[in-house]
Design an enzyme around this catalytic site. Structure first.
Site, PDB file in Angstrom:
ATOM      1  N   GLN A  74       0.832  -1.204   0.000  1.00  0.00           N
ATOM      2  CA  GLN A  74       0.000   0.000   0.000  1.00  0.00           C
ATOM      3  C   GLN A  74       0.869   1.258   0.000  1.00  0.00           C
ATOM      4  OE1 GLN A  74      -3.134   0.817  -0.319  1.00  0.00           O
ATOM      5  NE2 GLN A  74      -2.901   2.977   0.264  1.00  0.00           N
ATOM      6  N   GLU A  75       1.948   1.228   0.750  1.00  0.00           N
ATOM      7  CA  GLU A  75       2.794   2.415   0.892  1.00  0.00           C
ATOM      8  C   GLU A  75       3.628   2.695  -0.362  1.00  0.00           C
ATOM      9  OE1 GLU A  75       2.814   4.611   3.153  1.00  0.00           O
ATOM     10  OE2 GLU A  75       2.019   3.758   4.995  1.00  0.00           O
TER      11      GLU A  75
END
Length: 402
Positions: free
Chosen positions: A269-270
């Site tokens: 996600q990051e």
């Protein structure tokens, strides 16, 4: 089951003998004609005493037997009474995208969260019994092994088993299908007349609760990785990049008491597992740490994969500690939201909910607040998507569906 049934029969016979003894006429009253007037007064008192005693015996017998075995006076004890007596709502469920997810301690799910909210309103805890298929779960309900069932079973099957059910969407099926959830997720009961079923109907169809159900459906959106591009990108990243960092994820997860696959989902996600990633705001590395967070976590080089993963793991553990008073089932979502927008922002929302008498330790309520106020605060929308995406990535990794 045989032992339970025997106890029920033995208790019923014992109650019958005690009742017969109480109702037996007094020999002194029958054989003494000289005490007619006192006897009349005695009979009135005795009748009152007998009625009171009979009520006491009946109440004791009713409360001491399990619901599935109880047939006193040919009336089965309602499941609601059994639930309130035991302070436990037992549900029979089949795991699935729309019901519940339970792998490696991550027990959550759209249908399951709704059941937990209903149990909270009743003031009882939830016990979940898992079954391999819909029919097995429904038959467990039918036999008394559960108080209700959480399934996506067909109307035909439920009718064949003479069971009553309520769709959790209360007829607004489109709110489920647009989020990739099964339109017929339902709660099933042995009888529509049972207060447990009736209260569930009011709970699900209340306008405020229904609105929150639709928001919860958005959190459990199952469409994130359904399109071909997203699937291919996710699969390629995990296949090509994860092997280089897997040992770091596993070791740092052990260091800070996390599930290593949760850290992988966060890393995707990051940064999509890009160790050299840099954002326009200056966050860097696999876990996209700010300079201040990196220093606070003891990270000297944000683009070093091992340090970055360790810094993210340590910070997440701090967030979990900050929300230690939140039930474990929801705590990870609170921690992830705090990781994204800061713990003070989440606690500020909690204070606002608490002031309105709303449970501030329920993720469903936090998510509903974020959804209602995202137009006025962009961070709320970002946090919603952040937590939802990580949940989806984690489930996909654990079930290996991509």
């Amino acid at each position: 089951m045989q032992r339970i049934t025997y106890r029920a029969k033995a208790s019923a016979r014992g109650a019958k003998r005690r009742i017969s003894y109480i109702l037996r006429p007094s020999k002194r009253l029958l054989n003494t004609e000289s005490n007619i007037v006192p006897a009349i007064a005695s009979i009135k008192v005795t009748r009152f005493a007998k009625t009171k005693k009979l009520a006491q015996i009946s109440s004791i017998a009713l409360l001491s037997l399990p619901a599935e075995s109880l047939t006193t006076m040919n009336n089965q004890v309602p499941a609601y009474d059994h639930v309130m007596l035991e302070k436990t709502l037992t549900i029979a469920a089949v795991p699935g995208d729309s019901t519940y997810f339970a792998t490696d301690g991550f027990q959550h799910g759209f249908g399951y969260d709704l059941v937990r909210n209903y149990a909270d309103e009743l003031g009882v805890k939830v016990t979940l019994k898992a079954y391999a298929d819909e029919e097995a779960a429904l038959r467990a309900l039918q036999s008394g092994d559960a108080d209700m069932a959480l399934t996506t079973a067909s109307t035909q099957l439920k009718s064949q088993l003479n069971l009553s059910s309520i769709n959790v969407s209360c007829g607004y099926d489109a709110s489920l299908t647009k989020n990739g959830l099964h339109p017929k997720v339902s709660w099933t009961f042995n009888s529509a007349n049972d207060p447990l079923s009736q209260k569930a109907s009011y709970f699900l169809c209340d306008s405020i609760k229904l609105d929150n159900t639709q928001k919860l459906a958005a959190f459990y959106n199952q469409d994130l990785l359904k399109d071909a591009y997203s699937q291919d990108h996710f699969k390629t990243t995990l296949t090509e990049k994860l092997p280089d960092y897997q040992s770091s994820f596993e070791e740092q997860a052990r260091n800070y008491n996390h599930d290593w696959e949760l850290l992988v989902a966060m890393g995707y996600q990051e940064s999509h597992l890009d160790a050299n990633a840099v954002s326009p705001t200056g966050v860097r590395g696999i876990m996209m740490l700010t300079n201040n967070t990196a220093k606070a976590m003891g990270v000297s080089d944000r683009v070093d994969p091992y340090q970055s993963i360790g810094g993210g793991a340590r910070y997440l553990e701090q967030m979990k500690t900050d929300f230690a008073d939140v039930p474990k089932t929801d705590r990870i979502w609170f921690a992830l939201a705090a990781y994204n927008m800061g713990p003070n922002a989440v606690k500020g929302i909690q204070r606002k909910l608490s002031a309105k008498g709303i449970d501030d330790k329920s993720w469903a309520n936090i998510y509903a607040y974020l959804s209602d106020n995202k137009a006025s605060n962009s961070r709320y929308g970002q946090a919603m998507h952040y937590v939802s995406n990580i949940r989806s990535y984690l489930e996909t990794i654990k079930t290996a569906t991509v």
